[in-house]
Design a protein around this motif. Structure first.
Motif, short mmCIF file in Angstrom:
data_model
loop_
_atom_site.label_atom_id
_atom_site.label_comp_id
_atom_site.label_asym_id
_atom_site.label_seq_id
_atom_site.Cartn_x
_atom_site.Cartn_y
_atom_site.Cartn_z
N THR A 1 29.00 6.89 11.99
CA THR A 1 29.02 6.38 10.63
C THR A 1 27.58 6.26 10.15
N ARG A 2 27.37 6.63 8.89
CA ARG A 2 26.04 6.52 8.28
C ARG A 2 26.19 5.98 6.86
N MET A 3 25.32 5.03 6.53
CA MET A 3 25.28 4.54 5.15
C MET A 3 23.85 4.62 4.64
N ILE A 4 23.73 4.79 3.32
CA ILE A 4 22.45 4.89 2.64
C ILE A 4 22.36 3.77 1.62
N GLN A 5 21.16 3.17 1.49
CA GLN A 5 20.98 2.09 0.52
C GLN A 5 19.53 2.07 0.07
N THR A 6 19.30 1.97 -1.23
CA THR A 6 17.93 1.87 -1.74
C THR A 6 17.53 0.42 -1.93
N GLY A 7 16.21 0.19 -1.95
CA GLY A 7 15.71 -1.16 -2.09
C GLY A 7 14.24 -1.20 -2.45
N ARG A 8 13.67 -2.41 -2.40
CA ARG A 8 12.26 -2.63 -2.73
C ARG A 8 11.65 -3.54 -1.67
N TYR A 9 10.33 -3.39 -1.48
CA TYR A 9 9.63 -4.09 -0.41
C TYR A 9 8.69 -5.16 -0.94
N THR A 10 8.54 -6.22 -0.12
CA THR A 10 7.58 -7.29 -0.38
C THR A 10 6.88 -7.62 0.94
N GLY A 11 5.58 -7.88 0.89
CA GLY A 11 4.86 -8.28 2.10
C GLY A 11 3.52 -7.59 2.19
N HIS A 12 3.19 -7.10 3.39
CA HIS A 12 1.94 -6.36 3.55
C HIS A 12 2.09 -5.31 4.64
N LEU A 13 1.19 -4.33 4.58
CA LEU A 13 1.15 -3.22 5.51
C LEU A 13 -0.30 -2.99 5.91
N VAL A 14 -0.54 -2.82 7.21
CA VAL A 14 -1.87 -2.54 7.71
C VAL A 14 -1.83 -1.19 8.42
N VAL A 15 -2.69 -0.27 8.00
CA VAL A 15 -2.74 1.04 8.63
C VAL A 15 -4.19 1.42 8.87
N ASP A 16 -4.51 1.74 10.11
CA ASP A 16 -5.87 2.12 10.51
C ASP A 16 -6.89 1.09 10.04
N GLY A 17 -6.52 -0.19 10.14
CA GLY A 17 -7.42 -1.28 9.80
C GLY A 17 -7.46 -1.66 8.33
N GLU A 18 -6.78 -0.92 7.46
CA GLU A 18 -6.79 -1.23 6.03
C GLU A 18 -5.49 -1.92 5.64
N ARG A 19 -5.64 -3.06 4.96
CA ARG A 19 -4.48 -3.85 4.57
C ARG A 19 -4.07 -3.52 3.13
N HIS A 20 -2.77 -3.39 2.93
CA HIS A 20 -2.20 -3.12 1.61
C HIS A 20 -1.20 -4.21 1.29
N GLU A 21 -1.37 -4.86 0.15
CA GLU A 21 -0.40 -5.85 -0.30
C GLU A 21 0.78 -5.11 -0.93
#
Length: 369
Positions: free
Chosen positions: A144-164
């Motif tokens: 079984t597979r389901m798909i759902q769209t949404g939106r994100y809140t929080g932060h992401l850090v990649v290769d030392g750089e932080r993104h709000e």
């Protein structure tokens, strides 16, 4: 193996929740997320998967920037409690509210990718047609597979750089699936199916795309043979969140795609269309914005040796990176999830992943072998 999950009224077999309804080692239970920023060249893939018959739970976070794709992945023993989705190396997944809010976390310290993201649904989930295939007497795929769209809140850090991360510009979709699938590292000895090269003929063209517009979600998916026969043909509009209504079947999905003849990558000028709610044909023009590579250390194959379900002991964690400006690198870590701006003939502007693969001969788009 009684666990905390057994206190919930969710049993589907006479056995404890820890035991899957099949002993097939390929049984899995997985969350997969895509996400992107509409204002930066950031596109990410996240996943958490449990493999009860392999005794493993693993996770990954993979982020494509304008120059490289960075992936951190981790694995541990599953244990008895299927509700325990924390402590997968730095990663953890919480279901805060079923079908509404989930939280994916991962400490950044010492790793290429770190994050604390809450995903909030933008529409009701869409169930894809049931998955099932058999070779000889063996079930090869069932799930079984389901798909759902949404939106994100929080932060992401990649290769030392932080993104709000804020929900006005950080959108994405999730793919929730479970069942039996040919994935998981423990392989069985070759048998008659391999000796006689039996198996389902692979369709040359595959399209999978949750299209997220401001006020609706349309899921577009096709699996098509070179002669036009289709094994999968899905175009559906998700119900509005909390509406209590069902998804709506749209109709007559078609495609007019452009590909790089050498790499088979999707190009600008591509479009898809479908019969909309009012009976008119809606065309969606696709403008590629960024690409994330599915096999960039995420466990889906490619040059990296790690695979989903592989036993790496307790508390294994690792990070890798790939130069996505180098064609020699990208040629072996595809296929891609292509982040596209989606301009509909209705005037709607959307965004989302457009996963397209062309295998072997497909003369309509110039591929003869």
């Amino acid at each position: 193996m009684i666990s905390a999950a057994d206190d919930f009224l969710i049993h589907q077999t006479p056995e404890p929740i820890r035991f899957a309804g099949t002993s097939d080692r390929r049984f899995y239970d997985r969350h997969f997320f895509t996400g992107h920023c509409r204002e930066k060249k950031i596109f990410f893939l996240l996943g958490v998967g449990a493999y009860p018959n392999l005794g493993v739970i693993d996770a990954f976070a993979s982020v494509a920037t304008d120059r490289a794709q960075f992936t951190t992945r981790a694995s541990r023993e599953l244990g008895a409690d299927r509700l325990d989705t924390a402590g997968i190396g730095p990663f953890g997944l919480e279901v805060l509210e079923g079908l509404r809010r989930l939280r994916f976390t991962g400490a950044a310290s010492g790793h290429a990718v770190g994050l604390d993201l809450e995903w909030c649904a933008a529409a009701e989930p869409l169930a894809e047609p049931p998955l099932f295939s058999r070779v000889l007497a063996r079930v090869m795929e069932q799930g079984t597979r389901m798909i759902q769209t949404g939106r994100y809140t929080g932060h992401l850090v990649v290769d030392g750089e932080r993104h709000e991360v804020t929900p006005d510009t950080w959108w994405g979709a999730r793919d929730r699936s479970w069942g039996v699938r040919s994935i998981g590292l423990e392989r069985e000895p070759a048998g008659i199916a391999q000796a006689k090269k039996l198996g389902r003929e692979r369709t040359p063209l595959w399209i999978w795309s949750p299209m997220q517009f401001e006020h609706r979600t349309v899921h577009f998916s096709l699996s098509e043979h070179a002669d036009g026969r289709r094994e999968v043909e899905v175009v559906r509009q998700a119900a509005e969140l909390g509406s209590g209504t069902d998804a709506v079947e749209l109709g007559e999905p078609e495609h007019e795609l452009k590909f790089d003849p050498a790499t088979r990558e999707l190009l600008d000028g591509s479009s898809v269309s479908f019969r909309d709610l009012d009976g008119t044909r809606t065309t969606v023009r696709l403008t590629p914005l960024h690409r994330a590579y599915l096999r960039a250390g995420t466990g889906y194959g490619g040059p990296d040796p790690w695979r989903h379900g592989a036993y790496r002991g307790q508390n294994w964690v690792d990070s890798v990176s790939f130069d996505i400006t180098d064609p020699a690198v990208t040629s072996v870590i595809g296929p891609t999830h292509v982040l596209c701006r989606m301009e509909a003939s209705t005037g709607e502007i959307g965004f989302g992943t457009f996963e397209t693969q062309v295998f072997g001969a497909y003369p309509r788009y110039g591929f003869v072998s």
